[in-house]
Design a protein around this motif. Sequence first.
Motif, PDB file in Angstrom:
ATOM      1  N   ASN A 488     -42.758 -73.861  41.372  1.00 48.78           N
ATOM      2  CA  ASN A 488     -44.188 -74.055  41.566  1.00 48.78           C
ATOM      3  C   ASN A 488     -45.012 -72.970  40.886  1.00 48.78           C
ATOM      4  OD1 ASN A 488     -44.683 -76.337  43.760  1.00 48.78           O
ATOM      5  ND2 ASN A 488     -42.840 -75.206  44.369  1.00 48.78           N
ATOM      6  N   ILE A 489     -44.360 -71.857  40.543  1.00 47.90           N
ATOM      7  CA  ILE A 489     -45.045 -70.752  39.860  1.00 47.90           C
ATOM      8  C   ILE A 489     -44.787 -70.823  38.360  1.00 47.90           C
ATOM      9  CG2 ILE A 489     -45.259 -68.237  39.705  1.00 47.90           C
ATOM     10  CD1 ILE A 489     -44.270 -68.131  42.631  1.00 47.90           C
ATOM     11  N   ASP A 490     -43.510 -70.918  37.986  1.00 48.95           N
ATOM     12  CA  ASP A 490     -43.167 -71.011  36.569  1.00 48.95           C
ATOM     13  C   ASP A 490     -41.762 -71.597  36.453  1.00 48.95           C
ATOM     14  OD1 ASP A 490     -44.083 -69.852  33.705  1.00 48.95           O
ATOM     15  OD2 ASP A 490     -41.905 -69.616  33.930  1.00 48.95           O
ATOM     16  N   LEU A 491     -41.648 -72.732  35.803  1.00 46.50           N
ATOM     17  CA  LEU A 491     -40.367 -73.427  35.699  1.00 46.50           C
ATOM     18  C   LEU A 491     -39.350 -72.608  34.916  1.00 46.50           C
ATOM     19  CD1 LEU A 491     -38.644 -75.911  36.245  1.00 46.50           C
ATOM     20  CD2 LEU A 491     -39.647 -76.972  34.204  1.00 46.50           C
ATOM     21  N   GLU A 492     -39.780 -72.002  33.800  1.00 51.08           N
ATOM     22  CA  GLU A 492     -38.847 -71.211  32.994  1.00 51.08           C
ATOM     23  C   GLU A 492     -38.314 -70.030  33.788  1.00 51.08           C
ATOM     24  OE1 GLU A 492     -37.407 -67.943  30.745  1.00 51.08           O
ATOM     25  OE2 GLU A 492     -39.409 -67.917  31.650  1.00 51.08           O
ATOM     26  N   MET A 493     -39.169 -69.384  34.577  1.00 51.32           N
ATOM     27  CA  MET A 493     -38.731 -68.272  35.423  1.00 51.32           C
ATOM     28  C   MET A 493     -37.673 -68.753  36.409  1.00 51.32           C
ATOM     29  SD  MET A 493     -40.944 -65.957  38.147  1.00 51.32           S
ATOM     30  CE  MET A 493     -41.466 -67.413  39.077  1.00 51.32           C
ATOM     31  N   ALA A 494     -37.928 -69.885  37.051  1.00 50.62           N
ATOM     32  CA  ALA A 494     -36.982 -70.418  38.025  1.00 50.62           C
ATOM     33  C   ALA A 494     -35.647 -70.759  37.362  1.00 50.62           C
ATOM     34  CB  ALA A 494     -37.576 -71.654  38.699  1.00 50.62           C
ATOM     35  N   GLN A 495     -35.688 -71.303  36.159  1.00 46.10           N
ATOM     36  CA  GLN A 495     -34.455 -71.656  35.451  1.00 46.10           C
ATOM     37  C   GLN A 495     -33.654 -70.409  35.089  1.00 46.10           C
ATOM     38  OE1 GLN A 495     -36.268 -73.889  32.256  1.00 46.10           O
ATOM     39  NE2 GLN A 495     -35.927 -75.867  33.276  1.00 46.10           N
ATOM     40  N   TYR A 496     -34.338 -69.379  34.622  1.00 44.76           N
ATOM     41  CA  TYR A 496     -33.668 -68.121  34.276  1.00 44.76           C
ATOM     42  C   TYR A 496     -32.963 -67.547  35.502  1.00 44.76           C
ATOM     43  CZ  TYR A 496     -33.192 -63.152  33.024  1.00 44.76           C
ATOM     44  OH  TYR A 496     -32.700 -61.885  32.796  1.00 44.76           O
ATOM     45  N   ILE A 497     -33.677 -67.509  36.633  1.00 43.59           N
ATOM     46  CA  ILE A 497     -33.117 -66.929  37.857  1.00 43.59           C
ATOM     47  C   ILE A 497     -31.949 -67.771  38.359  1.00 43.59           C
ATOM     48  CG2 ILE A 497     -33.633 -66.427  40.282  1.00 43.59           C
ATOM     49  CD1 ILE A 497     -36.517 -65.748  39.309  1.00 43.59           C
ATOM     50  N   ALA A 498     -32.103 -69.100  38.302  1.00 40.34           N
ATOM     51  CA  ALA A 498     -31.027 -69.984  38.758  1.00 40.34           C
ATOM     52  C   ALA A 498     -29.737 -69.727  37.990  1.00 40.34           C
ATOM     53  CB  ALA A 498     -31.462 -71.440  38.611  1.00 40.34           C
ATOM     54  N   ILE A 505     -29.664 -75.368  38.219  1.00 47.11           N
ATOM     55  CA  ILE A 505     -30.833 -75.082  37.385  1.00 47.11           C
ATOM     56  C   ILE A 505     -31.844 -76.225  37.505  1.00 47.11           C
ATOM     57  CG2 ILE A 505     -31.648 -74.650  35.038  1.00 47.11           C
ATOM     58  CD1 ILE A 505     -28.884 -73.490  34.422  1.00 47.11           C
ATOM     59  N   PRO A 506     -33.037 -75.935  38.021  1.00 44.91           N
ATOM     60  CA  PRO A 506     -34.024 -77.007  38.201  1.00 44.91           C
ATOM     61  C   PRO A 506     -34.564 -77.491  36.857  1.00 44.91           C
ATOM     62  CG  PRO A 506     -35.008 -74.875  38.715  1.00 44.91           C
ATOM     63  CD  PRO A 506     -33.541 -74.630  38.471  1.00 44.91           C
ATOM     64  N   GLN A 507     -34.822 -78.782  36.774  1.00 42.51           N
ATOM     65  CA  GLN A 507     -35.343 -79.377  35.546  1.00 42.51           C
ATOM     66  C   GLN A 507     -36.779 -79.846  35.709  1.00 42.51           C
ATOM     67  OE1 GLN A 507     -33.581 -79.156  32.765  1.00 42.51           O
ATOM     68  NE2 GLN A 507     -31.944 -78.188  33.999  1.00 42.51           N
ATOM     69  N   LYS A 508     -37.329 -79.675  36.899  1.00 41.02           N
ATOM     70  CA  LYS A 508     -38.697 -80.106  37.166  1.00 41.02           C
ATOM     71  C   LYS A 508     -39.307 -79.182  38.213  1.00 41.02           C
ATOM     72  CE  LYS A 508     -37.472 -83.229  40.952  1.00 41.02           C
ATOM     73  NZ  LYS A 508     -37.622 -84.570  41.527  1.00 41.02           N
ATOM     74  N   VAL A 509     -40.593 -79.369  38.438  1.00 41.86           N
ATOM     75  CA  VAL A 509     -41.289 -78.616  39.479  1.00 41.86           C
ATOM     76  C   VAL A 509     -41.047 -79.303  40.813  1.00 41.86           C
ATOM     77  CG1 VAL A 509     -43.525 -77.857  40.335  1.00 41.86           C
ATOM     78  CG2 VAL A 509     -43.047 -77.785  37.874  1.00 41.86           C
ATOM     79  N   TYR A 510     -40.528 -78.552  41.777  1.00 38.78           N
ATOM     80  CA  TYR A 510     -40.287 -79.089  43.112  1.00 38.78           C
ATOM     81  C   TYR A 510     -41.481 -78.768  44.005  1.00 38.78           C
ATOM     82  CZ  TYR A 510     -35.403 -80.054  42.047  1.00 38.78           C
ATOM     83  OH  TYR A 510     -34.250 -80.560  41.511  1.00 38.78           O
ATOM     84  N   ARG A 511     -42.344 -79.728  44.202  1.00 41.67           N
ATOM     85  CA  ARG A 511     -43.459 -79.506  45.111  1.00 41.67           C
ATOM     86  C   ARG A 511     -42.905 -79.244  46.510  1.00 41.67           C
ATOM     87  NH1 ARG A 511     -46.930 -77.705  41.787  1.00 41.67           N
ATOM     88  NH2 ARG A 511     -47.498 -79.160  40.135  1.00 41.67           N
ATOM     89  N   TYR A 512     -43.552 -78.378  47.219  1.00 43.47           N
ATOM     90  CA  TYR A 512     -43.023 -77.978  48.520  1.00 43.47           C
ATOM     91  C   TYR A 512     -42.922 -79.197  49.426  1.00 43.47           C
ATOM     92  CZ  TYR A 512     -41.607 -74.466  51.805  1.00 43.47           C
ATOM     93  OH  TYR A 512     -40.867 -73.690  52.643  1.00 43.47           O
ATOM     94  N   GLU A 513     -41.724 -79.456  49.924  1.00 44.91           N
ATOM     95  CA  GLU A 513     -41.475 -80.663  50.700  1.00 44.91           C
ATOM     96  C   GLU A 513     -41.154 -80.318  52.144  1.00 44.91           C
ATOM     97  OE1 GLU A 513     -38.304 -82.462  48.581  1.00 44.91           O
ATOM     98  OE2 GLU A 513     -39.486 -82.868  46.783  1.00 44.91           O
ATOM     99  N   ASN A 514     -41.405 -81.283  53.038  1.00 44.06           N
ATOM    100  CA  ASN A 514     -41.215 -81.043  54.460  1.00 44.06           C
ATOM    101  C   ASN A 514     -39.758 -80.916  54.878  1.00 44.06           C
ATOM    102  OD1 ASN A 514     -43.925 -80.978  54.963  1.00 44.06           O
ATOM    103  ND2 ASN A 514     -44.097 -83.128  55.538  1.00 44.06           N
ATOM    104  N   HIS A 515     -38.819 -81.218  53.941  1.00 46.25           N
ATOM    105  CA  HIS A 515     -37.412 -81.069  54.315  1.00 46.25           C
ATOM    106  C   HIS A 515     -37.075 -79.610  54.599  1.00 46.25           C
ATOM    107  CE1 HIS A 515     -36.025 -79.123  50.617  1.00 46.25           C
ATOM    108  NE2 HIS A 515     -36.799 -79.958  49.944  1.00 46.25           N
ATOM    109  N   ALA A 516     -37.936 -78.706  54.117  1.00 46.34           N
ATOM    110  CA  ALA A 516     -37.679 -77.280  54.340  1.00 46.34           C
ATOM    111  C   ALA A 516     -38.282 -76.779  55.647  1.00 46.34           C
ATOM    112  CB  ALA A 516     -38.243 -76.467  53.181  1.00 46.34           C
ATOM    113  N   VAL A 517     -38.965 -77.669  56.377  1.00 48.00           N
ATOM    114  CA  VAL A 517     -39.635 -77.254  57.608  1.00 48.00           C
ATOM    115  C   VAL A 517     -38.600 -77.101  58.722  1.00 48.00           C
ATOM    116  CG1 VAL A 517     -41.349 -77.891  59.323  1.00 48.00           C
ATOM    117  CG2 VAL A 517     -41.726 -78.435  56.915  1.00 48.00           C
ATOM    118  N   PRO A 518     -38.605 -75.980  59.437  1.00 49.34           N
ATOM    119  CA  PRO A 518     -37.664 -75.811  60.554  1.00 49.34           C
ATOM    120  C   PRO A 518     -37.860 -76.891  61.614  1.00 49.34           C
ATOM    121  CG  PRO A 518     -38.724 -73.730  59.997  1.00 49.34           C
ATOM    122  CD  PRO A 518     -39.439 -74.798  59.239  1.00 49.34           C
TER     123      PRO A 518
END
Length: 705
Positions: A488-498, A505-518
């Motif tokens: 959500n901040i920078d796809l290239e950054m996320a790919q490098y870190i992954a 390695i993510p190939q798209k922007v993952y909008r924050y989804e409710n599956h992460a909600v406790p």
Amino acid sequence: MKTKKSQQLQAQIVDSTNEFLTTNQGVKVNDNHNSLKSHERGATLLEDFIVREKLAHFDRERIPERVVHARGTGVHGVLKLKKSLEQYTTADFLNNTETETPLFIRFSTVAGFRGSTDLARDVRGFAIKFYTEAGNFDLVGNNIPVFFIQDATKFPDLVHAVKPEQDNEMPQAGSAHDTFWDFISLMPESAHMIMWVMSDRAIPRSYRMMEGFGVHTYKLINAAGKVHFVKFHFKPKLGVHSVAWDEAQRISGKDSDFHRRDLLEAILEGNFPEWDFGVQIIPEEDEHKFDFDLLDPTKLVPEELVPVEIIGTMTLNKVPDNFFAEVEQVAFSPANIVSGIDFSDDPLLQGRLFSYTDTQFHRLGTSNFNDLPINRPLNEVHNNNRDGFYRQQISKGKINYSPNSLGGGCPFQAKASEGGFTSHSSEYTGMKVRTKSDKFFNHFSQAILFYNSQAEYEKQHIKDAIAFELSKLESSEICQRMVNNLTNIDLEMAQYIAEKVGAIIPQKVYRYENHAVPANANPADYQSITIKSSLEKSEALSMANTVKGSIATRQIGVLFADGFDEKSLENIVRAIKTGGGKPILIANKLTAIKGDKGTNISPDKTFFNCASVLFDAICTIGGQKCVENLANTPEAIQFLDEAFKHCKAIGFDANSDLLVAETHLSKKLKLNHIGVSIGGNTIEFLKYVGEHRFWERELSRKIPS
């Protein structure tokens, strides 16, 4: 010749030469080294009140350390205004350009215990107590202008998550563990703060070289009752500088008190640290004109939208006389304000108004903590708050209630025109709710702005820092969730870190989804909206744009050995001092080193009791024998290679080819000469020192050191 530091130390010793040792009751003690015994080899007698008093006090010397900001140091200083804010506030210390306002400031790390290191990757506390004529004003800020969370109710959870894990009490003073990133990965509002904490701002070169921010939005109230919102800023005159992450870890091993020592030595030597004091002022009617909410502590006001107006200078000029009495017992609270300043409805600030004062009751053991000398206001205190543990003020008379007639009605309540504090009247409409405004769900726009504003080397440092932290996680699920959030901040950054941490390695922007909600949580608390920032970049957010050019107070290691060129040493030392720098002579022994003309010079340090990471730059002295000796000293070669690795300025004296050739950095010079002066060009070398670091060197810096 005695330095200012040694003169001050000598003065402290002289002041105590005529004092006799006494008990707490003032009784002079004849023997403090031997207990009273029944006979020479007999049992200690219970009647020995001197020993009992000494041991009983020792057993009670420690007080609870701060839950957060436990490790820190503090010094005294003054604030001097050059411009009055009278049109905005009735607060006299923000209006009076004729006098100085005394202050006490405490710098700190957040997560570590008192015994941790100064160089942890962490937020730095920047808390100031202003002793104004109208009472104390506490600005409890940080070196980062935003925070992890939006509401104070989450603060205990944040601290629990970042502190050492409950089952093993590890890691100390670090966030590279599962519980912290589990919490952060479930809190998209932390996205902006994470960019700051993973940046070089979290590993400052010195307390003297970092910014200070009030974090929250406050209100200024003028004589007519008109309101303006305000953000407080402190910009260091020396510029904002950092160390390299590898260097920070090495400094922690060499000198865990590095920041403390640096601050105190600078003041003792008369190099008083200074900051420009500035404000961002926003008319009340402009509160809603931004694409973010002014009350959201995870957001800043970009300086391109509201420039910082410099109105004065903060100078730190006196070290504490006693660390415990002043640094440990100082009690800050954002609830301590003066007339002309008021709170905004920032939900994090509102909770801190209670929490900070409440923790002092526990930590200092009494509601009378404001009686302690470091916490007392300049003006006299008159109220009916009496008694309690450790009461120091002796209140006279029989009246301790209001209203009264026996005391003539004293103490009187002050009218607003007489300086009496009056809360700003605000009109509220609506239902009581547990939620927040829509703009509070704008979690990523300023995180994107911050990242896009960084220089390329700064972006690389952020990516490497996050990769390092996530690589320490045991849970692959948390790691993957965090990587997905970063898209959500920078796809290239996320790919490098992954790729670095072995995540998918993510190939798209993952909008924050409710599956992460406790489970059983309110999904609305975890939602996110995307609002594009009105700015693409902000120059003020990059440390690459900070003040440069000066070598003032820079510690420069000067390597020399037997046979050194005396004229060359004299010239470089003079040039460094003329520029305001601090030359430190380093050799392989502490005994005198003989020069080419027969003069003996004693070094300040040796290769075995210091390291290159403790210096801002390194230079070498010429002379054929000196160069040969340094070239055959492995520790000297390591000094130079390590300084190169950490992107520091390096200066080689004339005819130093043999020494240069022995270093590993010599293999890099053909490709990257930047920041390395060869041939004894003092002007060039000191110019490099003023640039602080040459981060471009990192692309080819992989040398053993």
